[in-house]
Scaffold this motif. Sequence first.
Motif: not given
Length: 163
Positions: A91-95, A76-78
Amino acid sequence: MLISDGVIGLRPIEVADATAHRAARNRESVRRTAGPGTPNVVADFERCAEEWAQDGPCKTFGVVDVVSHTLAGTLDLAVEQEFLAKRQADIAYGIYAPWRGLAGRSVVLACRYLARHDLADEAVLRIDPDNTAAIALAHRLGFHYHHTVADAEGRLDWFIQAI
């Protein structure tokens, strides 16, 4: 639209990705992942696709393995959020587990996307202080600790890097 480093790529999330996302989330025990996470994944992905269609301030990417085209996670980019300073992007990520080693590549690609589209001057990673792997990754990528925010939802350490 795909931004890639030849190993992974970021592309706008699609409603069709909901099935793969749900399956990956159900196969593993994930403490935190970015992007849609409520029980109604399809509705979440529809909302994310609509955000792309409207060119809104929050964008969810599918992180994909370039060779297999398999969904490897979400990012996610906000921008333009109340909790961010002007010209900052969260920036929030989930791999997913099989691709966990690629999280850093996804953050680098997100920063390239932000720079290419002149959306922000700084990238922010907000990390649970107990998530030592994410903190180590932030440091490896050149992010620096900025401050800690504690609220009703918990504590998050902010790491910032110029884009």
